[in-house]
Write a protein that holds these residues in place. Structure first.
Motif, PDB file in Angstrom:
ATOM      1  N   ARG A 576       0.718  -1.107   0.035  1.00  0.00           N
ATOM      2  CA  ARG A 576       0.047   0.143   0.105  1.00  0.00           C
ATOM      3  C   ARG A 576       1.052   1.153   0.146  1.00  0.00           C
ATOM      4  O   ARG A 576       1.790   1.264   0.719  1.00  0.00           O
ATOM      5  N   GLY A 577       0.590   2.189  -0.984  1.00  0.00           N
ATOM      6  CA  GLY A 577       1.370   3.397  -0.738  1.00  0.00           C
ATOM      7  C   GLY A 577       2.616   3.693  -0.715  1.00  0.00           C
ATOM      8  O   GLY A 577       3.258   4.690  -0.255  1.00  0.00           O
ATOM      9  N   PRO A 602       6.302  -2.463 -11.876  1.00  0.00           N
ATOM     10  CA  PRO A 602       7.149  -2.545 -10.648  1.00  0.00           C
ATOM     11  C   PRO A 602       6.457  -3.412  -9.358  1.00  0.00           C
ATOM     12  O   PRO A 602       5.314  -3.210  -9.398  1.00  0.00           O
ATOM     13  N   ASP A 603       7.335  -4.122  -8.822  1.00  0.00           N
ATOM     14  CA  ASP A 603       6.512  -4.832  -7.972  1.00  0.00           C
ATOM     15  C   ASP A 603       5.863  -4.094  -6.417  1.00  0.00           C
ATOM     16  O   ASP A 603       5.063  -4.306  -6.128  1.00  0.00           O
ATOM     17  N   LEU A 604       6.492  -2.851  -6.298  1.00  0.00           N
ATOM     18  CA  LEU A 604       5.817  -1.976  -5.487  1.00  0.00           C
ATOM     19  C   LEU A 604       4.904  -1.127  -5.898  1.00  0.00           C
ATOM     20  O   LEU A 604       4.145  -0.674  -5.027  1.00  0.00           O
ATOM     21  N   ALA A 605       4.487  -0.856  -7.043  1.00  0.00           N
ATOM     22  CA  ALA A 605       3.432   0.000  -7.817  1.00  0.00           C
ATOM     23  C   ALA A 605       2.243  -0.412  -7.266  1.00  0.00           C
ATOM     24  O   ALA A 605       1.762  -1.498  -7.402  1.00  0.00           O
ATOM     25  N   ASP A 606       1.306   0.598  -6.651  1.00  0.00           N
ATOM     26  CA  ASP A 606      -0.110   0.615  -6.700  1.00  0.00           C
ATOM     27  C   ASP A 606      -0.751   0.850  -7.894  1.00  0.00           C
ATOM     28  O   ASP A 606      -1.923   0.388  -7.952  1.00  0.00           O
ATOM     29  N   ARG A 710      -3.534  -8.540  -3.736  1.00  0.00           N
ATOM     30  CA  ARG A 710      -2.774  -7.231  -4.412  1.00  0.00           C
ATOM     31  C   ARG A 710      -3.578  -6.507  -5.148  1.00  0.00           C
ATOM     32  O   ARG A 710      -4.555  -6.774  -5.879  1.00  0.00           O
ATOM     33  N   GLU A 711      -3.419  -4.982  -4.850  1.00  0.00           N
ATOM     34  CA  GLU A 711      -4.501  -4.197  -5.744  1.00  0.00           C
ATOM     35  C   GLU A 711      -3.424  -3.474  -6.689  1.00  0.00           C
ATOM     36  O   GLU A 711      -2.198  -2.770  -6.297  1.00  0.00           O
ATOM     37  N   LEU A 712      -3.864  -3.308  -7.923  1.00  0.00           N
ATOM     38  CA  LEU A 712      -3.197  -2.509  -8.945  1.00  0.00           C
ATOM     39  C   LEU A 712      -4.274  -1.907  -9.800  1.00  0.00           C
ATOM     40  O   LEU A 712      -5.276  -2.426 -10.170  1.00  0.00           O
ATOM     41  N   ALA A 713      -3.926  -0.514  -9.866  1.00  0.00           N
ATOM     42  CA  ALA A 713      -4.822   0.460 -10.589  1.00  0.00           C
ATOM     43  C   ALA A 713      -4.032   0.494 -11.893  1.00  0.00           C
ATOM     44  O   ALA A 713      -2.785   1.027 -11.785  1.00  0.00           O
TER      45      ALA A 713
END
Length: 852
Positions: A576-577, A602-606, A710-713
């Protein structure tokens, strides 16, 4: 001519006899009478006078009168007054240094200055001065010198030589036995061991830096076990300004200065403890176990150096404070506080280690141990089950250039705060600025710098918070895996050459002994991370469970791969964030990867933004997942089994090269560490565990899975289609059909069951807002249905007709049964000629007309 001496002697001389004289250049004759003429042939002296010279220079005798109280009788002058009486003299003032004191000295009278007279009193044997009185500086009441001297006694008062050779131990004990404080001079006193100090009170006061107690030999039998040079069992002990030199030339494994359990209160200030020998007991100062008694021990502004083992070692002691001390160049630890009781009864409580400086030891400050059974076995049994330290503060210490660790703490309820740890273990293959194998502890506000293997190592901890620390230059900045329910928050970590934040599933020592835990419940929140080159940001390994990675800011320096910001080989992580290089939406474009049109994020991207798409996206993968395709990234233990002491992991499948090692604790397989990820593995990859136990089972994970929830927009800057059939990982949505997201719209994906589920998206494939203001509704197959619920209706309105008309369905006649605006229609689903289609000619329920 004959000389006078050659002339014959005259028989007699008379006035007429002549004598030769020389007068006016001539030799003449003169009679004796002529010679004596004008000379007083007799002295006339008045009565009661004497003759004397009263004028300056040469003069004739003058008569001197006899004063009062004197009588001249014949040829005798005598005094007739009363004897000389001092009290009859006029009153004087306080004598000055130059005033004269009359003395009979050497058979004669003499005058000595008052200062000289008093200076000689010290040389008169047997003159007592104890009854002299004086007022101490700053005091109000005068006391005798004897009372003032009784405030403290000198060791010399009891026969000490202070020459560094003569054994002064008996004099020291006798002086202590007087009950008064014992003062040491600026000398070296030889004190042979064992010297046992007992009694109610003992106070030893030296000249800081100059008063030395030195051990010449260790030959006396003592009362302490193990033997000690100086054993203190006084109930109250105070030492100030003393150098305790155990003498490195004295062999033997003895404690140097030992504070016994019987000593309940001690204050040791401005002392030095050095040169203790012996690998086991060679500590400069030792506090032996006294728990559960609450003591009052305080060691302040002391120095511990050149001891074979520890500078200061405290066993199970409650309420011990060590402050403002310096510990350096000791063989093992500078400051060491621990209880190694295998019965788990003796503990260290309320410990205070503050504002000390420690350098060039193996460990600067070591508090507690991580051995669960307190027994030195091989392998060691590590764990948090039996903490030895219960409540401690380790704060504001300066630990630098120690060989292994600056600070090492283990126990429960320990605050490690505000310490400066620099350049520790810079030449070692293991070590850290701060090592915390703890439970229910807080590590906060510390500054850790230098090329150490680990900045802060909290591997294997439970319920520990590591926050607001600054870590710079370590290989691994913060190691916080292998534990349970720990929090790494708001730390500033930069210039790490390996990994900024590392979390292994199972932690182990440098010798390979594991800590008996598998990682779960770890939160990595709000940290600032900087990395460069081939270093990594956040790394999670071997399937550590339930990891939260939130609100971290990660800065990849120019040339460093942004994909290295996160590498998480697990199936349960929540993101998150997080920001990489302060970018909230990374622009990406799909491309062909392993035969699939793949959107790599990217692995960290939301959130990401798609800038171009030439075909349906058939795969959404993280950068780490793309890199790890075909690799066995972790093995998850599903059944731990029982009875294992040795075990082997075998990986079978279409690929090759993958290898792993099991972690065994308590006879169970608690985790599996990948030693090689291999390549070429597919969905059918199996794991077999063999060994001297039984029942263990595990499953292999090939590649990096889509993390559950896992949330991905995805913002689609161009029209983008997402395939359903044939997608990998699967891309499902409630329609079961491909989704086309129009340009300028977004779609939200959620990780589900190893794939992606479309949660929210613009349904351009069904409802299409057109540029002319119209809307097109399209189905992939089948009907378009309108289904108002309850008493609702399909209502037709316009900009000028707010009420509009209703399109209704039902069974039977609407007449006098259904109310609707004029112009509304009603379809009778029961049918019938002349009764199926109705039109309302006016508002209400009585104005329906059947038209078909």
């Amino acid at each position: 001519m004959p000389t006078i001496g050659q002339l014959p002697l005259a028989g007699s001389v008379s006035d007429g006899a002549e004598i030769a004289v020389y007068q006016n250049g001539q030799t003449l004759a003169a009679t004796r009478a002529q010679f004596l003429a004008g000379m007083q042939t007799a002295l006339a002296v008045p009565q009661n006078t004497v003759l004397g010279g009263v004028a300056a220079g040469t003069a004739a005798p003058a008569p001197i009168a006899i004063g009062a109280n004197l009588v001249l009788s014949g040829s005798t002058l005598s005094a007739t007054a009363a004897p000389f009486v001092v009290s009859a003299l006029p009153a004087g003032v306080v004598p000055g240094a130059a005033d004269i004191v009359p003395l009979g000295q050497g058979g004669a009278n003499a005058g000595v200055s008052y200062a000289g007279f008093l200076a000689g009193l010290g040389g008169v044997a047997g003159v007592p001065g104890g009854n002299l009185v004086a007022t101490a500086t700053g005091a109000l009441t005068a006391r005798t010198l004897a009372h003032l001297a009784a405030n403290a006694v000198s060791i010399e008062d009891f026969g000490a030589a202070g020459d560094g050779v003569t054994d002064d131990s008996a004099a020291l004990l006798a002086a202590i036995g007087s009950g008064a404080p014992v003062r040491l001079g600026a000398k070296t006193y030889a004190i042979a061991g064992e010297c046992d100090i007992a009694g109610a009170n003992c106070v030893i006061l030296g000249v800081p830096g100059l008063s030395v107690l030195q051990r010449p030999a260790q030959s006396k039998a003592g009362t302490s076990t193990p033997g000690a040079w100086i054993s203190v069992s006084s109930a109250n002990f105070h030492a100030d300004g003393v150098i305790f030199d155990a003498n490195s030339a004295v062999a033997g494994d003895y404690m140097a200065v030992a504070i016994q359990a019987g000593c309940a209160k001690s204050l040791i200030t401005r002392c030095v403890f050095k040169n203790a020998q012996g690998a086991t007991h060679g500590h400069g100062l030792t506090f032996l176990a006294s728990d559960p008694a609450v003591t009052a021990h305080h060691v302040d502004d002391c120095e511990f150096s050149a001891n074979a083992a520890h500078g200061i070692y405290a066993y199970a002691v409650d309420a011990l404070s060590i402050t403002n001390c310096r510990a350096h160049d000791n063989g093992v630890n500078g400051i060491y506080v621990d209880s190694f009781d295998p019965t788990f009864v003796l503990k260290v409580r309320a410990l205070h280690v503050v504002a000390n400086s420690c350098w060039n030891n193996s460990v600067g400050i070591l508090v507690g141990n991580f051995v669960a059974n307190n027994v030195s076995t091989t392998p060691l049994l590590y764990g948090n089950a039996n903490p030895d330290i219960l409540g401690a503060v380790v704060a504001a210490n300066n630990c630098f250039s120690n060989r292994e660790y600056g600070i090492y703490v283990s126990g429960r309820n320990i605050l490690v705060s505000g310490n400066l740890c620099t350049n520790n273990s810079t030449t070692a293959v293991f070590g850290a600025g701060i090592l915390c194998d703890t439970g229910y502890c807080k590590v906060t506000g510390n500054m850790v710098a230098g090329a150490t293997p680990f900045g802060i190592d909290c591997g294997g901890s439970i319920y520990t918070e590591v926050d607001n620390n600054y870590i710079n230059g370590a290989a691994v900045g913060l190691n916080i895996g292998g534990g349970q329910y720990c929090l790494a928050r708001s730390n500033f970590i930069q210039d790490c050459t390996g990994v900024a934040v590392n979390a292994e599933n199972v932690e182990a020592s440098g010798a390979g002994d594991n800590f008996g835990l598998a990682c779960t419940g770890l939160s990595i929140v709000g940290n600032w991370i900087n990395y460069s080159g081939g270093a990594m940001g956040i790394v999670v390994r071997d399937g550590a469970q339930n990891i939260l990675i939130k609100d971290n800011i990660i800065e990849a320096q120019p040339g460093a791969p942004q994909a290295n910001a996160l590498s998480a080989y697990t199936d349960t992580v929540t993101l998150r964030g997080n920001l990489v290089n302060y970018t909230s939406r990374v622009k990406v474009s799909p491309a062909m990867v392993n035969g699939l049109y793949t959107l790599t994020v990217p692995d960290l991207a939301d959130a990401v933004a798609v800038t171009q798409a030439s075909a349906p996206v058939a795969s959404i993968m993280t950068a780490a997942a793309v890199q790890a395709a075909g690799q066995v990234t972790f093995i998850k233990v599903t059944v731990q089994g029982l009875g294992y002491t040795t075990a082997t992991v075998t990986i079978s499948g279409t690929g090759s090269g993958a290898a792993a090692t099991p972690w065994i604790s308590g006879g169970k397989i608690i985790g599996i560490q990948m030693t090689s990820f291999g390549a070429g593995y597919g969905a059918i990859t199996t794991v077999t565990i063999t060994g001297d136990g039984g029942g263990a089972a595990a499953v292999a994970q090939v590649g990096v899975p889509v993390w559950q929830n896992r949330e991905l927009a995805i913002d689609c800057l161009v029209a983008t289609e997402f395939a359903a059939g044939g997608s990998s990982p699967p891309q499902s949505n409630w329609t079961g059909a491909p989704i086309t997201v129009p340009a300028g719209a977004s779609i939200d994906w959620i990780g589900n069951a190893g794939g992606w589920r479309a949660a929210r998206f613009t349904q351009g494939d069904y409802v299409s807002p057109n540029g002319d203001g119209s809307v097109t509704i399209t189905t992939q197959a089948g009907d378009v249905s309108l289904k108002p619920m309850g008493g609702g209706a399909v209502r037709l309105k316009s900009a000028t007709e707010a009420t509009g008309a209703a399109e209704l369905i039902g069974r039977g006649s609407p007449l006098n049964a259904v109310s609707a605006p004029a112009g509304s229609t009603y379809r009778n689903l029961n049918g019938g000629v002349g009764a199926s289609f109705w039109v309302a000619q006016a508002a209400g329920s009585a104005n329906w007309v059947a038209v078909a």
